[in-house]
Write an enzyme that holds these catalytic residues in place. Sequence first.
Site, PDB file in Angstrom:
ATOM      1  N   ASP A 216       0.911  -1.146   0.000  1.00 35.88           N
ATOM      2  CA  ASP A 216       0.000   0.000   0.000  1.00 35.88           C
ATOM      3  C   ASP A 216       0.949   1.193   0.000  1.00 35.88           C
ATOM      4  OD1 ASP A 216      -1.562   2.222   0.760  1.00 35.88           O
ATOM      5  OD2 ASP A 216      -3.057   0.868   1.601  1.00 35.88           O
ATOM      6  N   HIS A 217       1.108   1.817  -1.175  1.00 34.31           N
ATOM      7  CA  HIS A 217       2.222   2.772  -1.286  1.00 34.31           C
ATOM      8  C   HIS A 217       2.045   3.974  -0.361  1.00 34.31           C
ATOM      9  CE1 HIS A 217      -0.477   4.523  -4.350  1.00 34.31           C
ATOM     10  NE2 HIS A 217       0.050   5.662  -3.965  1.00 34.31           N
ATOM     11  N   HIS A 279      -5.900   2.764   1.074  1.00 32.32           N
ATOM     12  CA  HIS A 279      -5.094   3.900   1.527  1.00 32.32           C
ATOM     13  C   HIS A 279      -5.732   4.668   2.680  1.00 32.32           C
ATOM     14  CE1 HIS A 279      -3.062   2.939  -2.067  1.00 32.32           C
ATOM     15  NE2 HIS A 279      -3.756   3.672  -2.880  1.00 32.32           N
TER      16      HIS A 279
END
Length: 530
Positions: A216-217, A279
């Site tokens: 999950d950047h 996110h």
Amino acid sequence: MDNNCKNLSVTTVNKASELINPLDEALSLEQAVEPCTMVIFGAHGDLTKRKLIPALYSLYSQRLLPDSFCVIGLSRTQMNHDEFRLSMCQAMHEFADDVPIDKDTLAQFANCLYYLPTNFGDNKAFSALSLLIDELKVKHQTRGNNIFYLSTPPSLYIQIVRQLALASLAGTKSGKKTPWPRIIVEKPFGRDLASARLLNQELHQVFAEHQIFRIDHYLGKETVQNIMVLRFANGIFEPLWNRQHIEHVQITNAETIGVEGRGAYYEEAGNLRDVVQNHMLQLVSIIAMEPPVSLDSEDTRDERSKVLKSIRPFDLTKLDQYIVRGQYGPGCIGGQKVPGYRDERNVSAESQTETFSALRLYIDNWRWADVPFYVRSGKRLAKAITEIAIHFRRAPHRLFHNTREGEALDPNVLVLQIQPDEGISLKFATKQPGPTTHLRWLSMDFAYDTAFGTTTPSAYERLLHDCIMGDASLFARTDAVEQAWELITPVLEAWAAGPRLDFPNYSAGSWGPQASDNLIAGDLNAWRHL
Ligand SMILES: NC(=O)c1ccc[n+]([C@@H]2O[C@H](COP(=O)([O-])OP(=O)(O)OC[C@H]3O[C@@H](n4cnc5c(N)ncnc54)[C@H](OP(=O)(O)O)[C@@H]3O)[C@@H](O)[C@H]2O)c1
């Protein structure tokens, strides 16, 4: 006191200069990262070109990759090793805006890249991959450690995992520490609770949980990691970080862009699946988590997971009071006319897909009881910005009563800005100079780039490095992924079963539908003007 402080800082500087000798630091990092091969499935795709190769090059140029390292790219496109290297070097020039490129270093890096044209449905292809991995294990002395990166359409994930097992490439789930296999999985991790569980089951057939790195950047972004530092390395914030002092929290994730040619993907996903389930809920979990026992990946992930478990499920009988959605129509952004969502390529003219959502969440635990967490997220909004705003309770007594009406009633707000400019600011009241007492609200600002004089590394850089180090703290664990889907899936089902909405309901370039303002106004609050 001052002298003590001076002495202390001199000692610290001396100590620091003893400790942070660049050579020592480089050496210690070299010892810490283990040799390995990174196998990228989907190496001709957008993500590889835009994010993965620039991140790997940047790590390479900073000597943060192991000396014994190579990359094998796989996708359908027919190319040989040299053509792949050329294509990745071109991608560097096209996409790596924030990474300084040195011609010689890039050429050396490119020598570590290999390519195998492959159709992932073909068993023989995985035998060829196995042979190439063995060959490069000797050539690059990678000791048989492999990281498999799934950068393909999600529909292929399970097939690839099974193929890896069949080709005996996944290693073992036994306690043996080396050689190790690891797998990086790109979002989306399923499209609802059932498919996420299925994907997790398939992954667990072949890999142990500590070998699975779900990217999950957002968790790789500097400011997001800095939330932990801000909260747990400073003495002043944590005593205030609770329902006694915080009135509500607002999280905004606003994009000005539309679907950028990815209409077919977005029609299937929508805003809730694409951004909120992963996110936004991860941001909520970091803001709301308890201090972990240690920075060990399981300890931090335990605390994040407890938050997700404590989020109150939506009351489906009054869903509109807790979550609303929108879809953009035509409008104007930055002086440019932009089309509505339904006019985008590969989008149905009758589409019911949401491009915006706003949520009111409650975390039912001791620290956060009755504190609303408002989350809004959408495309084609007025400004591109992601931030978390902590609204503190107002001063209990209006002492400065001869100030202008309403002046003394603003709350202190701590803003953690995540993009585009990473930083932190605190809003507080001051006295405006002059013979009368008038309050003025100012903000104390800290900007990452000016404070450190350096660009922050990309989230992918941090996350790839962590995976090579075997540190899973910033990756999503099975329980967290499933908890987030448990919360979101009933909403998706209720929306799908409910009446059609009168979309579009907000203009491109606005801040979303009226329903979003109403959602928060019900609590006598308002979204921040950004
Ligand atoms: N792009 C982003 O910024 C981004 C951001 C976050 C997450 N993601 C996720 O990352 C993943 C990859 O995204 P992407 O944008 O890179 O997708 P993409 O541009 O469509 O690339 C997909 C890649 O998979 C390969 N491929 C597809 N089917 C194949 C098959 N049967 N056998 C072998 N190769 C096959 C394609 O090969 P050919 O090109 O050779 O046909 C291509 O290299 C997706 O899960 C996406 O949701 C992407």
